[in-house]
Design a protein around this motif. Structure first.
Motif, PDB file in Angstrom:
ATOM      1  N   LYS A 177     101.274 112.290  81.968  1.00 27.15           N
ATOM      2  CA  LYS A 177      99.989 112.718  82.530  1.00 27.15           C
ATOM      3  C   LYS A 177     100.106 114.045  83.287  1.00 27.15           C
ATOM      4  O   LYS A 177     101.133 114.366  83.881  1.00 27.15           O
ATOM      5  CB  LYS A 177      99.464 111.668  83.514  1.00 27.15           C
ATOM      6  N   ALA A 178      98.993 114.803  83.248  1.00 30.29           N
ATOM      7  CA  ALA A 178      98.879 116.003  84.082  1.00 30.29           C
ATOM      8  C   ALA A 178      98.267 115.575  85.417  1.00 30.29           C
ATOM      9  O   ALA A 178      97.629 114.527  85.505  1.00 30.29           O
ATOM     10  CB  ALA A 178      97.989 117.034  83.399  1.00 30.29           C
ATOM     11  N   LEU A 179      98.442 116.390  86.450  1.00 28.45           N
ATOM     12  CA  LEU A 179      97.939 116.021  87.773  1.00 28.45           C
ATOM     13  C   LEU A 179      96.427 115.793  87.770  1.00 28.45           C
ATOM     14  O   LEU A 179      95.937 114.810  88.334  1.00 28.45           O
ATOM     15  CB  LEU A 179      98.315 117.090  88.807  1.00 28.45           C
ATOM     16  N   HIS A 180      95.679 116.703  87.123  1.00 29.10           N
ATOM     17  CA  HIS A 180      94.225 116.540  87.158  1.00 29.10           C
ATOM     18  C   HIS A 180      93.772 115.272  86.443  1.00 29.10           C
ATOM     19  O   HIS A 180      92.724 114.717  86.757  1.00 29.10           O
ATOM     20  CB  HIS A 180      93.509 117.785  86.591  1.00 29.10           C
ATOM     21  N   GLU A 181      94.578 114.781  85.501  1.00 29.16           N
ATOM     22  CA  GLU A 181      94.232 113.527  84.822  1.00 29.16           C
ATOM     23  C   GLU A 181      94.375 112.340  85.781  1.00 29.16           C
ATOM     24  O   GLU A 181      93.584 111.394  85.729  1.00 29.16           O
ATOM     25  CB  GLU A 181      95.113 113.343  83.588  1.00 29.16           C
ATOM     26  N   LEU A 182      95.367 112.396  86.660  1.00 34.52           N
ATOM     27  CA  LEU A 182      95.513 111.341  87.680  1.00 34.52           C
ATOM     28  C   LEU A 182      94.311 111.357  88.625  1.00 34.52           C
ATOM     29  O   LEU A 182      93.793 110.299  89.016  1.00 34.52           O
ATOM     30  CB  LEU A 182      96.789 111.552  88.501  1.00 34.52           C
ATOM     31  N   PRO A 242     106.165 122.568  86.832  1.00 34.51           N
ATOM     32  CA  PRO A 242     105.346 121.915  85.804  1.00 34.51           C
ATOM     33  C   PRO A 242     104.609 120.678  86.331  1.00 34.51           C
ATOM     34  O   PRO A 242     104.995 120.092  87.344  1.00 34.51           O
ATOM     35  CB  PRO A 242     106.383 121.503  84.749  1.00 34.51           C
ATOM     36  N   HIS A 243     103.572 120.281  85.623  1.00 34.59           N
ATOM     37  CA  HIS A 243     102.803 119.077  85.975  1.00 34.59           C
ATOM     38  C   HIS A 243     103.720 117.867  86.129  1.00 34.59           C
ATOM     39  O   HIS A 243     103.577 117.083  87.074  1.00 34.59           O
ATOM     40  CB  HIS A 243     101.754 118.776  84.887  1.00 34.59           C
ATOM     41  N   ARG A 244     104.647 117.697  85.191  1.00 32.97           N
ATOM     42  CA  ARG A 244     105.510 116.510  85.193  1.00 32.97           C
ATOM     43  C   ARG A 244     106.237 116.348  86.529  1.00 32.97           C
ATOM     44  O   ARG A 244     106.293 115.253  87.101  1.00 32.97           O
ATOM     45  CB  ARG A 244     106.537 116.617  84.056  1.00 32.97           C
ATOM     46  N   ALA A 245     106.786 117.450  87.044  1.00 31.99           N
ATOM     47  CA  ALA A 245     107.540 117.384  88.299  1.00 31.99           C
ATOM     48  C   ALA A 245     106.631 117.065  89.484  1.00 31.99           C
ATOM     49  O   ALA A 245     107.006 116.299  90.383  1.00 31.99           O
ATOM     50  CB  ALA A 245     108.262 118.712  88.534  1.00 31.99           C
ATOM     51  N   VAL A 246     105.436 117.645  89.478  1.00 38.54           N
ATOM     52  CA  VAL A 246     104.499 117.423  90.582  1.00 38.54           C
ATOM     53  C   VAL A 246     103.976 115.982  90.556  1.00 38.54           C
ATOM     54  O   VAL A 246     103.853 115.335  91.604  1.00 38.54           O
ATOM     55  CB  VAL A 246     103.330 118.436  90.523  1.00 38.54           C
ATOM     56  N   VAL A 247     103.706 115.450  89.352  1.00 35.48           N
ATOM     57  CA  VAL A 247     103.246 114.066  89.224  1.00 35.48           C
ATOM     58  C   VAL A 247     104.332 113.104  89.714  1.00 35.48           C
ATOM     59  O   VAL A 247     104.063 112.154  90.449  1.00 35.48           O
ATOM     60  CB  VAL A 247     102.840 113.756  87.761  1.00 35.48           C
ATOM     61  N   ASN A 248     105.571 113.351  89.336  1.00 31.34           N
ATOM     62  CA  ASN A 248     106.677 112.511  89.803  1.00 31.34           C
ATOM     63  C   ASN A 248     106.763 112.544  91.331  1.00 31.34           C
ATOM     64  O   ASN A 248     106.885 111.506  91.987  1.00 31.34           O
ATOM     65  CB  ASN A 248     108.009 112.976  89.205  1.00 31.34           C
ATOM     66  N   PHE A 249     106.670 113.739  91.886  1.00 31.28           N
ATOM     67  CA  PHE A 249     106.748 113.902  93.342  1.00 31.28           C
ATOM     68  C   PHE A 249     105.641 113.127  94.052  1.00 31.28           C
ATOM     69  O   PHE A 249     105.882 112.344  94.979  1.00 31.28           O
ATOM     70  CB  PHE A 249     106.670 115.393  93.701  1.00 31.28           C
TER      71      PHE A 249
END
Length: 328
Positions: free
Chosen positions: A9-14, A173-180
């Motif tokens: 997922k991208a952040l805006h999708e969350l 990237p989105h992936r790293a920010v979503v994980n964080f």
């Protein structure tokens, strides 16, 4: 440290998923104005369509130079939804630094406000004024662009302090920010009942937690204005008036609050990072709050890499254990 997160997922999708869950709850508060999750999403969608019409595509670099307000978050979300990568530009920064960042990042669009015309650097990028251009932007549909987003796509480009030469642009990237963010939701923890007071400039990466963590949890992001963040008494009032339950700040900001005579709050979760936490500050702060956390991590590894709950007596201060999917 294994941790299951929304890797696809991208952040805006969350955030969109949270909009669908609690559309009528207040998402953002700033300077007496507020937006519900639905309103925030609709405005960001309109901006995204407008940016796409201006040529923003996947990975386009978009500068953001705005005063702190509800439209700050609309701007950031709109850029993400359009597929862009945002570059925060603090209007308080020296002109030369802003100019360097804009040129080095090679932005294609600059999102700003008419009152900052004298501050924004000169650029060949297309200019979007969130205030005076809004009548035109509001003609765009409020529906989501729904563009596919690769989790490896860059979400933001942020510049280091430049303490060893010229500032360096760090790409996340989105992936790293979503994980964080999903890790932070678990520890130190945030829920839909929380109200977080955001005090950090967008140009400092710890603002990523302050802006977005409440929005993926169904909580409320309360943006403090430029005057409040440097005035201990104003900060004290903001904490009380907005019934704040979480605040993240540097040691110097926490000290500012204590020096203003703040007696603390047993219901406040206090996150401290960005500089080493001094022992004397920990001793004063820990007994005054519900929880005190020491946060540690370099910009390059996505905001925080480890965290540690400081004991109530201040005790020894460690940088703690690594957050999800992280090695130290």
């Amino acid at each position: 440290t294994g941790f299951t997160y929304s890797a696809d997922k991208a952040l805006h999708e969350l955030i969109e998923a949270q909009v669908d869950t609690s559309p009528d709850d207040i998402a953002v508060v700033a300077s007496g104005k507020s937006l519900t999750y639905r309103e925030m999403d609709a405005r960001a969608n309109q901006l995204a369509h407008h940016l796409r019409a201006l040529g923003v595509t996947d990975g386009s670099r978009v500068g953001v130079c705005v005063e702190r307000g509800t439209d700050t978050i609309v701007g950031l979300l709109g850029i993400m939804k359009a597929g862009g990568t945002y570059l925060p530009l603090d209007p308080e920064f020296p002109a030369k630094r802003l100019q360097y960042m804009v040129e080095d990042a090679e932005i294609s669009v600059l999102v700003t406000e008419s009152e900052l015309a004298d501050v924004v650097p000169s650029t060949n990028a297309k200019i979007v004024l969130l205030d005076s251009d809004w009548p035109k932007i509001s003609e765009q549909p409020q529906t989501r662009p729904g563009l596919p987003c690769d989790p490896e796509q860059l979400i933001y480009l942020i510049y280091t302090s430049g303490s060893t030469g010229k500032p360096k642009g760090v790409e996340l990237p989105h992936r790293a920010v979503v994980n964080f963010l999903e890790t932070m939701r678990s520890t130190p923890g945030l829920t839909a009942a929380d109200r977080l007071l955001a005090v950090t400039t967008l140009s400092f990466d710890i603002a990523v937690l302050e802006i977005y963590l409440p929005l993926i949890c169904g909580g409320r992001t309360v943006l403090a204005d430029q005057h409040t963040v440097v005035d201990g008494n104003a900060l004290m009032s903001a904490l009380e008036e907005n019934k704040i339950s979480v605040m993240q700040a540097t040691p110097s900001t926490w000290r500012l609050l204590l020096e203003a005579g703040w007696q603390g709050s047993g219901s406040l979760k206090a996150l401290c990072g960005g500089e080493a936490m001094p022992a004397d500050l920990a001793v004063k702060l820990a007994p005054r709050v519900g929880q005190l956390w020491n946060m540690y991590g370099p910009t390059e590894t996505t905001v925080w890499s480890s965290c540690y709950r400081v004991p109530e007596d201040g005790g020894r201060i460690y940088i703690g254990k690594p957050i999800g999917n992280t090695q130290v």
